[in-house]
Design a protein around this motif. Sequence first.
Motif, PDB file in Angstrom:
ATOM      1  N   LYS A 270       0.833  -1.199   0.000  1.00 58.03           N
ATOM      2  CA  LYS A 270       0.000   0.000   0.000  1.00 58.03           C
ATOM      3  C   LYS A 270       0.871   1.254   0.000  1.00 58.03           C
ATOM      4  O   LYS A 270       0.573   2.239  -0.686  1.00 58.03           O
ATOM      5  N   LEU A 271       1.962   1.209   0.773  1.00 58.27           N
ATOM      6  CA  LEU A 271       2.850   2.370   0.840  1.00 58.27           C
ATOM      7  C   LEU A 271       3.490   2.637  -0.523  1.00 58.27           C
ATOM      8  O   LEU A 271       3.537   3.791  -0.979  1.00 58.27           O
ATOM      9  N   VAL A 272       3.958   1.591  -1.175  1.00 58.53           N
ATOM     10  CA  VAL A 272       4.580   1.758  -2.490  1.00 58.53           C
ATOM     11  C   VAL A 272       3.575   2.339  -3.478  1.00 58.53           C
ATOM     12  O   VAL A 272       3.885   3.274  -4.226  1.00 58.53           O
ATOM     13  N   ASP A 273       2.358   1.798  -3.488  1.00 54.94           N
ATOM     14  CA  ASP A 273       1.331   2.302  -4.409  1.00 54.94           C
ATOM     15  C   ASP A 273       0.984   3.754  -4.117  1.00 54.94           C
ATOM     16  O   ASP A 273       0.800   4.560  -5.034  1.00 54.94           O
ATOM     17  N   ALA A 274       0.895   4.105  -2.831  1.00 54.77           N
ATOM     18  CA  ALA A 274       0.536   5.475  -2.454  1.00 54.77           C
ATOM     19  C   ALA A 274       1.622   6.460  -2.846  1.00 54.77           C
ATOM     20  O   ALA A 274       1.333   7.568  -3.334  1.00 54.77           O
ATOM     21  N   LEU A 275       2.883   6.077  -2.640  1.00 55.27           N
ATOM     22  CA  LEU A 275       3.990   6.980  -2.948  1.00 55.27           C
ATOM     23  C   LEU A 275       4.271   7.042  -4.445  1.00 55.27           C
ATOM     24  O   LEU A 275       4.864   8.014  -4.923  1.00 55.27           O
ATOM     25  N   LYS A 276       3.853   6.026  -5.174  1.00 55.11           N
ATOM     26  CA  LYS A 276       4.080   5.989  -6.617  1.00 55.11           C
ATOM     27  C   LYS A 276       3.460   7.214  -7.289  1.00 55.11           C
ATOM     28  O   LYS A 276       4.000   7.742  -8.268  1.00 55.11           O
ATOM     29  N   GLY A 277       2.342   7.688  -6.746  1.00 57.99           N
ATOM     30  CA  GLY A 277       1.654   8.831  -7.349  1.00 57.99           C
ATOM     31  C   GLY A 277       2.131  10.175  -6.862  1.00 57.99           C
ATOM     32  O   GLY A 277       1.511  11.198  -7.181  1.00 57.99           O
ATOM     33  N   LEU A 278       3.224  10.212  -6.081  1.00 59.77           N
ATOM     34  CA  LEU A 278       3.685  11.483  -5.511  1.00 59.77           C
ATOM     35  C   LEU A 278       4.992  11.940  -6.158  1.00 59.77           C
ATOM     36  O   LEU A 278       5.843  11.108  -6.501  1.00 59.77           O
ATOM     37  N   PRO A 279       5.203  13.252  -6.274  1.00 61.27           N
ATOM     38  CA  PRO A 279       6.520  13.748  -6.668  1.00 61.27           C
ATOM     39  C   PRO A 279       7.511  13.517  -5.529  1.00 61.27           C
ATOM     40  O   PRO A 279       7.124  13.373  -4.369  1.00 61.27           O
ATOM     41  N   GLU A 280       8.783  13.491  -5.846  1.00 63.08           N
ATOM     42  CA  GLU A 280       9.807  13.155  -4.861  1.00 63.08           C
ATOM     43  C   GLU A 280       9.756  14.024  -3.602  1.00 63.08           C
ATOM     44  O   GLU A 280       9.892  13.495  -2.487  1.00 63.08           O
ATOM     45  N   PRO A 281       9.556  15.354  -3.694  1.00 59.33           N
ATOM     46  CA  PRO A 281       9.522  16.153  -2.463  1.00 59.33           C
ATOM     47  C   PRO A 281       8.428  15.714  -1.488  1.00 59.33           C
ATOM     48  O   PRO A 281       8.617  15.793  -0.266  1.00 59.33           O
ATOM     49  N   ASP A 282       7.292  15.250  -2.016  1.00 57.76           N
ATOM     50  CA  ASP A 282       6.205  14.834  -1.138  1.00 57.76           C
ATOM     51  C   ASP A 282       6.464  13.472  -0.504  1.00 57.76           C
ATOM     52  O   ASP A 282       5.818  13.102   0.487  1.00 57.76           O
ATOM     53  N   ARG A 283       7.388  12.714  -1.076  1.00 59.05           N
ATOM     54  CA  ARG A 283       7.737  11.426  -0.484  1.00 59.05           C
ATOM     55  C   ARG A 283       8.694  11.594   0.699  1.00 59.05           C
ATOM     56  O   ARG A 283       8.841  10.702   1.539  1.00 59.05           O
ATOM     57  N   ALA A 284       9.359  12.750   0.749  1.00 57.06           N
ATOM     58  CA  ALA A 284      10.440  12.966   1.738  1.00 57.06           C
ATOM     59  C   ALA A 284       9.998  12.712   3.180  1.00 57.06           C
ATOM     60  O   ALA A 284      10.745  12.071   3.939  1.00 57.06           O
ATOM     61  N   PRO A 285       8.801  13.200   3.639  1.00 58.53           N
ATOM     62  CA  PRO A 285       8.435  12.950   5.042  1.00 58.53           C
ATOM     63  C   PRO A 285       8.316  11.462   5.368  1.00 58.53           C
ATOM     64  O   PRO A 285       8.589  11.059   6.506  1.00 58.53           O
ATOM     65  N   PHE A 286       7.945  10.649   4.394  1.00 53.53           N
ATOM     66  CA  PHE A 286       7.829   9.210   4.635  1.00 53.53           C
ATOM     67  C   PHE A 286       9.216   8.583   4.736  1.00 53.53           C
ATOM     68  O   PHE A 286       9.497   7.783   5.638  1.00 53.53           O
ATOM     69  N   PHE A 287      10.107   8.973   3.819  1.00 58.38           N
ATOM     70  CA  PHE A 287      11.456   8.415   3.840  1.00 58.38           C
ATOM     71  C   PHE A 287      12.238   8.875   5.071  1.00 58.38           C
ATOM     72  O   PHE A 287      13.098   8.150   5.580  1.00 58.38           O
ATOM     73  N   ALA A 288      11.921  10.095   5.549  1.00 60.19           N
ATOM     74  CA  ALA A 288      12.652  10.629   6.710  1.00 60.19           C
ATOM     75  C   ALA A 288      12.405   9.805   7.964  1.00 60.19           C
ATOM     76  O   ALA A 288      13.219   9.830   8.895  1.00 60.19           O
TER      77      ALA A 288
END
Length: 348
Positions: A275-293
């Motif tokens: 679910k996380l991969v699918d959700a982040l797939k639709g985001l630009p890289e800056p919006d993924r940053a809080p999850f990766f942090a």
Amino acid sequence: MSLDNALTDPEADIAAPGALLNRVDRAAVFLMLLGDDEASGLLSRLAPDELERLGAAMMGLREIEQPHMAEALADFAGEAAREMLPMRGRNDRVRMLLDKALGPARADSMMQRIEPDAPPRSVELAKWLAPGVLVRLILDEHPQVIAALLLLIDPEPAAEVLAMLPLELQTLVVERVAKSGAISQAAIGTLDTLLTQRISATYGTAALMLGGPRDAANLINLAAGEVRNSVLPAIAERDAPLAERIEEELFTFEMLYQLDPMSMGRLLRDVDNTKLVDALKGLPEPDRAPFFAAMSSRAADGVRDEIELRGRLAKSEVAAAQKAIVETARALADAGEIVIGGGSGEFV
């Protein structure tokens, strides 16, 4: 009459001396005098026990003669004399009733006749558009039209719009602003028609719609105190589906970007990796940053690799994955394990 008053009065089943009907029966008669839509709208607001009491009264009435109807209407008039209809929201209610009775086009025309000083919809919407958007909408218009628009929006965005215009047009517009007096309603109407056409052509008619569950949710999110806990249950009593739509908008996926790393880490422990991969797939890289942090470097790199390897996804699949994560966040927030929101309008 107030149905609440009639149905909560413990002596409402007892007819007063000289009366033909008791208060519950008068309420039943009054409802039966209304149209089906109005009556069903009132009934939908009642609690089950109130609805049972009133329904039984309606079923138990015999022939309803003119004196009974007169008594029910007199009771309504007496209740109305002790109450007040608020002014706030009157324009919206009248428009809604006219829309239902006449259709949008004729209702719009009638509202312009009976509410001549109301700010036109498109002019009001223009106040919310970015200066660059406004420039594209009006660039080829007469300087007088542009001057009128700049006078109707706030000074700061008006100045930005002016700065974006070609130099020769800036001069003509400022000259007309300096010479302008009061802007007539006819001129405002012409400008509103123009903006409506341009906005509809550029963004579609949906862009002209203001309000809705998301705007209501944004107000609740920004409000201080326990607004959410008091407003939503009250709305649910009158319109449960509407309250549910507002509730869905209160927790948006974008709000998760503001989670601190500890809260994000707690959330990710309960989120399925697919679910996380699918959700982040639709985001630009800056919006993924809080999850990766909130992950270790190794875990974040692993998720990035999975995103790259994931095949094409339909937008509906991305939205479904994001909604599932929002539901998980909602449950954790309700349990007090994470905090979503911020500022004085924070809620947990």
